[in-house]
Motif scaffolding. Structure first.
Motif, PDB file in Angstrom:
ATOM      1  N   ASN A 172     -79.020  40.357 -50.510  1.00 55.08           N
ATOM      2  CA  ASN A 172     -80.308  39.677 -50.590  1.00 55.08           C
ATOM      3  C   ASN A 172     -80.234  38.383 -51.388  1.00 55.08           C
ATOM      4  O   ASN A 172     -80.953  37.418 -51.097  1.00 55.08           O
ATOM      5  CB  ASN A 172     -81.373  40.604 -51.183  1.00 55.08           C
ATOM      6  N   LEU A 173     -79.365  38.345 -52.399  1.00 51.57           N
ATOM      7  CA  LEU A 173     -79.158  37.084 -53.110  1.00 51.57           C
ATOM      8  C   LEU A 173     -78.551  36.038 -52.181  1.00 51.57           C
ATOM      9  O   LEU A 173     -78.918  34.856 -52.228  1.00 51.57           O
ATOM     10  CB  LEU A 173     -78.258  37.294 -54.322  1.00 51.57           C
ATOM     11  N   LEU A 174     -77.626  36.490 -51.321  1.00 48.37           N
ATOM     12  CA  LEU A 174     -77.049  35.577 -50.338  1.00 48.37           C
ATOM     13  C   LEU A 174     -78.110  35.088 -49.368  1.00 48.37           C
ATOM     14  O   LEU A 174     -78.157  33.884 -49.041  1.00 48.37           O
ATOM     15  CB  LEU A 174     -75.926  36.286 -49.581  1.00 48.37           C
ATOM     16  N   ALA A 175     -78.957  36.008 -48.901  1.00 48.91           N
ATOM     17  CA  ALA A 175     -80.035  35.623 -47.981  1.00 48.91           C
ATOM     18  C   ALA A 175     -80.943  34.586 -48.623  1.00 48.91           C
ATOM     19  O   ALA A 175     -81.341  33.597 -47.985  1.00 48.91           O
ATOM     20  CB  ALA A 175     -80.839  36.857 -47.571  1.00 48.91           C
ATOM     21  N   TYR A 176     -81.273  34.793 -49.901  1.00 50.68           N
ATOM     22  CA  TYR A 176     -82.125  33.835 -50.612  1.00 50.68           C
ATOM     23  C   TYR A 176     -81.442  32.476 -50.727  1.00 50.68           C
ATOM     24  O   TYR A 176     -82.057  31.432 -50.465  1.00 50.68           O
ATOM     25  CB  TYR A 176     -82.484  34.349 -52.002  1.00 50.68           C
ATOM     26  N   ALA A 177     -80.157  32.464 -51.111  1.00 47.09           N
ATOM     27  CA  ALA A 177     -79.442  31.200 -51.310  1.00 47.09           C
ATOM     28  C   ALA A 177     -79.368  30.401 -50.012  1.00 47.09           C
ATOM     29  O   ALA A 177     -79.607  29.183 -50.003  1.00 47.09           O
ATOM     30  CB  ALA A 177     -78.046  31.476 -51.857  1.00 47.09           C
ATOM     31  N   VAL A 178     -79.055  31.068 -48.915  1.00 46.19           N
ATOM     32  CA  VAL A 178     -78.958  30.379 -47.623  1.00 46.19           C
ATOM     33  C   VAL A 178     -80.315  29.841 -47.205  1.00 46.19           C
ATOM     34  O   VAL A 178     -80.442  28.680 -46.769  1.00 46.19           O
ATOM     35  CB  VAL A 178     -78.393  31.328 -46.549  1.00 46.19           C
ATOM     36  N   ALA A 179     -81.353  30.661 -47.332  1.00 34.60           N
ATOM     37  CA  ALA A 179     -82.697  30.233 -46.919  1.00 34.60           C
ATOM     38  C   ALA A 179     -83.192  29.069 -47.773  1.00 34.60           C
ATOM     39  O   ALA A 179     -83.785  28.103 -47.257  1.00 34.60           O
ATOM     40  CB  ALA A 179     -83.673  31.405 -47.009  1.00 34.60           C
ATOM     41  N   ALA A 180     -82.964  29.129 -49.095  1.00 33.71           N
ATOM     42  CA  ALA A 180     -83.403  28.050 -49.976  1.00 33.71           C
ATOM     43  C   ALA A 180     -82.654  26.755 -49.654  1.00 33.71           C
ATOM     44  O   ALA A 180     -83.249  25.665 -49.643  1.00 33.71           O
ATOM     45  CB  ALA A 180     -83.175  28.444 -51.434  1.00 33.71           C
ATOM     46  N   PHE A 181     -81.352  26.854 -49.375  1.00 33.57           N
ATOM     47  CA  PHE A 181     -80.575  25.664 -49.032  1.00 33.57           C
ATOM     48  C   PHE A 181     -81.078  25.037 -47.734  1.00 33.57           C
ATOM     49  O   PHE A 181     -81.243  23.807 -47.642  1.00 33.57           O
ATOM     50  CB  PHE A 181     -79.093  26.012 -48.902  1.00 33.57           C
TER      51      PHE A 181
ATOM     52  N   GLU B 121     -84.853  17.212 -46.784  1.00 35.29           N
ATOM     53  CA  GLU B 121     -84.053  16.001 -46.931  1.00 35.29           C
ATOM     54  C   GLU B 121     -83.878  15.274 -45.601  1.00 35.29           C
ATOM     55  O   GLU B 121     -83.875  14.036 -45.546  1.00 35.29           O
ATOM     56  CB  GLU B 121     -82.682  16.355 -47.506  1.00 35.29           C
ATOM     57  N   LEU B 122     -83.736  16.037 -44.515  1.00 36.32           N
ATOM     58  CA  LEU B 122     -83.515  15.442 -43.199  1.00 36.32           C
ATOM     59  C   LEU B 122     -84.809  15.163 -42.454  1.00 36.32           C
ATOM     60  O   LEU B 122     -84.780  14.511 -41.401  1.00 36.32           O
ATOM     61  CB  LEU B 122     -82.632  16.372 -42.354  1.00 36.32           C
ATOM     62  N   GLY B 123     -85.922  15.648 -42.990  1.00 40.48           N
ATOM     63  CA  GLY B 123     -87.202  15.445 -42.312  1.00 40.48           C
ATOM     64  C   GLY B 123     -87.320  16.225 -41.016  1.00 40.48           C
ATOM     65  O   GLY B 123     -87.969  15.785 -40.065  1.00 40.48           O
ATOM     66  N   ILE B 124     -86.687  17.399 -40.971  1.00 40.81           N
ATOM     67  CA  ILE B 124     -86.703  18.230 -39.776  1.00 40.81           C
ATOM     68  C   ILE B 124     -87.474  19.515 -40.056  1.00 40.81           C
ATOM     69  O   ILE B 124     -87.141  20.250 -40.986  1.00 40.81           O
ATOM     70  CB  ILE B 124     -85.273  18.583 -39.326  1.00 40.81           C
ATOM     71  N   GLY B 125     -88.505  19.778 -39.265  1.00 41.40           N
ATOM     72  CA  GLY B 125     -89.237  21.020 -39.411  1.00 41.40           C
ATOM     73  C   GLY B 125     -90.125  21.059 -40.636  1.00 41.40           C
ATOM     74  O   GLY B 125     -90.388  20.037 -41.286  1.00 41.40           O
ATOM     75  N   ILE B 126     -90.573  22.253 -40.989  1.00 39.09           N
ATOM     76  CA  ILE B 126     -91.481  22.485 -42.109  1.00 39.09           C
ATOM     77  C   ILE B 126     -90.712  23.280 -43.164  1.00 39.09           C
ATOM     78  O   ILE B 126     -90.467  24.482 -42.980  1.00 39.09           O
ATOM     79  CB  ILE B 126     -92.728  23.258 -41.652  1.00 39.09           C
ATOM     80  N   PRO B 127     -90.259  22.642 -44.240  1.00 34.73           N
ATOM     81  CA  PRO B 127     -89.355  23.302 -45.190  1.00 34.73           C
ATOM     82  C   PRO B 127     -89.801  24.678 -45.685  1.00 34.73           C
ATOM     83  O   PRO B 127     -88.998  25.621 -45.644  1.00 34.73           O
ATOM     84  CB  PRO B 127     -89.262  22.282 -46.335  1.00 34.73           C
ATOM     85  N   PRO B 128     -91.055  24.860 -46.146  1.00 40.22           N
ATOM     86  CA  PRO B 128     -91.421  26.196 -46.627  1.00 40.22           C
ATOM     87  C   PRO B 128     -91.343  27.253 -45.536  1.00 40.22           C
ATOM     88  O   PRO B 128     -90.925  28.383 -45.791  1.00 40.22           O
ATOM     89  CB  PRO B 128     -92.864  26.018 -47.119  1.00 40.22           C
ATOM     90  N   VAL B 129     -91.742  26.872 -44.326  1.00 39.46           N
ATOM     91  CA  VAL B 129     -91.713  27.834 -43.222  1.00 39.46           C
ATOM     92  C   VAL B 129     -90.279  28.190 -42.865  1.00 39.46           C
ATOM     93  O   VAL B 129     -89.945  29.361 -42.627  1.00 39.46           O
ATOM     94  CB  VAL B 129     -92.452  27.268 -41.994  1.00 39.46           C
ATOM     95  N   ILE B 130     -89.396  27.191 -42.832  1.00 39.48           N
ATOM     96  CA  ILE B 130     -87.983  27.452 -42.545  1.00 39.48           C
ATOM     97  C   ILE B 130     -87.403  28.397 -43.603  1.00 39.48           C
ATOM     98  O   ILE B 130     -86.703  29.365 -43.286  1.00 39.48           O
ATOM     99  CB  ILE B 130     -87.195  26.137 -42.494  1.00 39.48           C
ATOM    100  N   GLY B 131     -87.712  28.136 -44.869  1.00 38.14           N
ATOM    101  CA  GLY B 131     -87.209  28.996 -45.936  1.00 38.14           C
ATOM    102  C   GLY B 131     -87.691  30.424 -45.803  1.00 38.14           C
ATOM    103  O   GLY B 131     -86.915  31.380 -45.969  1.00 38.14           O
ATOM    104  N   ILE B 132     -88.960  30.604 -45.495  1.00 39.91           N
ATOM    105  CA  ILE B 132     -89.535  31.950 -45.373  1.00 39.91           C
ATOM    106  C   ILE B 132     -88.939  32.691 -44.178  1.00 39.91           C
ATOM    107  O   ILE B 132     -88.502  33.846 -44.294  1.00 39.91           O
ATOM    108  CB  ILE B 132     -91.070  31.865 -45.242  1.00 39.91           C
TER     109      ILE B 132
END
Length: 440
Positions: free
Chosen positions: A385-394, A401-412
């Motif tokens: 789960n820590l790995l899942a969090y790190a990947v999603a946050a990145f 940074e790239l202006g692609i998509g909706i960052p909070p939604v992508i992270g969730i």
């Protein structure tokens, strides 16, 4: 008496149990009504600084498109927070304590530091803003006058949070209706400025903004704070009560504040209704709106870093951490943090929503049907789960940074998907003594 499925939790060091149960499940006798939960969450989200987000949207869209953008962003936010709220009601636990089951007892400290530290920063920003706007309204130029306002208001907010759920409920019950009445009155004056609804719908855009950026702006207004909705929904008697209270607070309440800010920007050139009231010469009512609104919202913030501190140091009472965090936040305000920290705190907002996504995914995969079994302790760290969090946050950060998509939604979304897929990888992970299944 404890909630169904909860054995009586031990009291560390024989200390008096905090009536807000910051590190143990909320027992059945302490659960609140749907009305009570809805009042607290609506009071949390009726937050005038949210209007500034709406002010950036108003000039960029025709009225019909503006409404659709706000509805889309509010729906995304509302659904996410409603699920978080439901999990909170089912477990009876705060977000940071739920993180113990998801990330492990040591991994959960990351959540407490991230959530608690961010909230202390926002507390300082709001206290500093109150001092600055009060001085502006009354024509005070001395630093001492602004500092006095900051200290006095911080004491009121800290005392309300220290009182706990009851304090926030009563402040919200009194102030929220008054704030909404003032806001709707300003909307009426705004419509007069542009010749009614026809005039408002006839206003042409004077700026441009991509739809994805606009929706991100709406979602971003409260997605970080919404991740901590379980701090309050854990008091709900039923999961459905938590869901509907979150819908009222985060979809309706927050959506209205974004809409109000957009209307103010289109008609008065100012999104914050406090400053609109100043422009109209209604300084007294502007101060009422300022103090009433920020008092209750910042008390919720103080409560959030109080329960985060209780988890971080594994103490049964939030009180010392409410006071300590308020002192730190006030010192930050006195040094002018509101002029320097907002963008940094906004960046942290990118890293908080994936935490909620991991908690949701883990709960749905492992605990949804049978609840969290009592009697065993979780491992120190749940690496999957820590790995899942790190990947999603990145990925959330990279999308911004790239202006692609909706960052909070992508992270969730990425966090939910990865934590669900990895939920059975590694150590099975138990739960602390005293955890169990909450109300349906």
């Amino acid at each position: 008496m404890t909630a169904p499925g909860h054995p009586a939790p031990p009291v560390p060091d024989a200390e008096v149990v905090d009536p807000d149960y910051p590190v143990t499940p909320v027992p059945a006798h302490a659960r609140k009504s749907f009305f009570s939960i809805a009042v607290v969450l609506l009071g949390f989200t009726v937050f005038t600084p949210t209007m500034l987000a709406g002010a950036t949207l108003g000039p960029a869209f025709a009225f019909d498109d503006l409404v659709l953008v706000i509805l889309a962003g509010s729906l995304i936010l509302g659904v996410y927070v409603a699920v978080m709220g439901w999990v909170g009601a089912r477990t009876g636990l705060t977000t940071v304590v739920m993180a113990r089951y998801t990330l492990g007892t040591r991994g959960a400290k990351l959540a407490s530091i991230l959530l608690g530290g961010t909230q202390i920063g926002w507390y300082g920003v709001v206290v500093g803003t109150i001092g600055d706007l009060t001085a502006e309204a009354l024509g005070w130029r001395s630093y001492g006058a602004r500092a006095a306002v900051m200290v006095v208001t911080s004491v009121l907010m800290c005392a309300t949070a220290y009182w706990g759920y009851r304090g926030m409920y009563w402040v919200s019950l009194v102030s929220t209706p008054l704030i909404l009445v003032l806001a709707f009155w300003v909307v009426g004056r705004s419509l007069q400025e542009v010749g009614g609804l026809d005039g408002l719908t006839g206003v042409r855009p004077t700026a441009s903004m991509a739809v994805a950026v606009a929706v991100t702006t709406v979602v971003g207004t409260f997605v970080s704070a919404g991740t901590q909705a379980p701090n309050w929904t854990r008091f709900a008697r039923r999961g459905s009560h938590a869901v509907w209270a979150c819908v009222i607070g985060f979809l309706v309440g927050n959506g209205l504040m974004v809409f109000f800010g957009a209307i103010g920007a289109l008609t008065f050139g100012e999104g914050d209704f406090v400053l609109v009231l100043y422009q109209l010469g209604l300084v007294g009512w502007g101060l009422v709106l300022l103090f009433g609104n920020l008092w209750k919202s910042n008390a919720d913030t103080a409560y959030a870093f109080g329960v985060a501190g209780a988890e971080l140091f594994d103490r049964p009472s939030k009180g010392p951490f409410v006071i300590g965090g308020a002192v730190i936040g006030t010192v930050l305000a006195l040094t002018g943090v509101q002029n320097h920290l907002v963008e940094y705190l906004g960046l942290l907002g990118t890293f908080i929503p994936p935490l909620g996504g991991v908690i949701i995914g883990d709960f749905l995969a492992r605990w949804r049907r049978r609840g969290i079994p009592a009697g065993t302790a979780p491992p120190p760290v749940r690496w999957p789960n820590l790995l899942a969090y790190a990947v999603a946050a990145f990925l959330a950060w990279l999308s911004g940074e790239l202006g692609i998509g909706i960052p909070p939604v992508i992270g969730i979304v990425v966090a939910i998907a990865l934590s669900t897929a990895l939920s059975r990888v590694g150590s099975p992970g138990g739960t602390p003594v005293g955890a169990g299944r909450g109300p349906a």
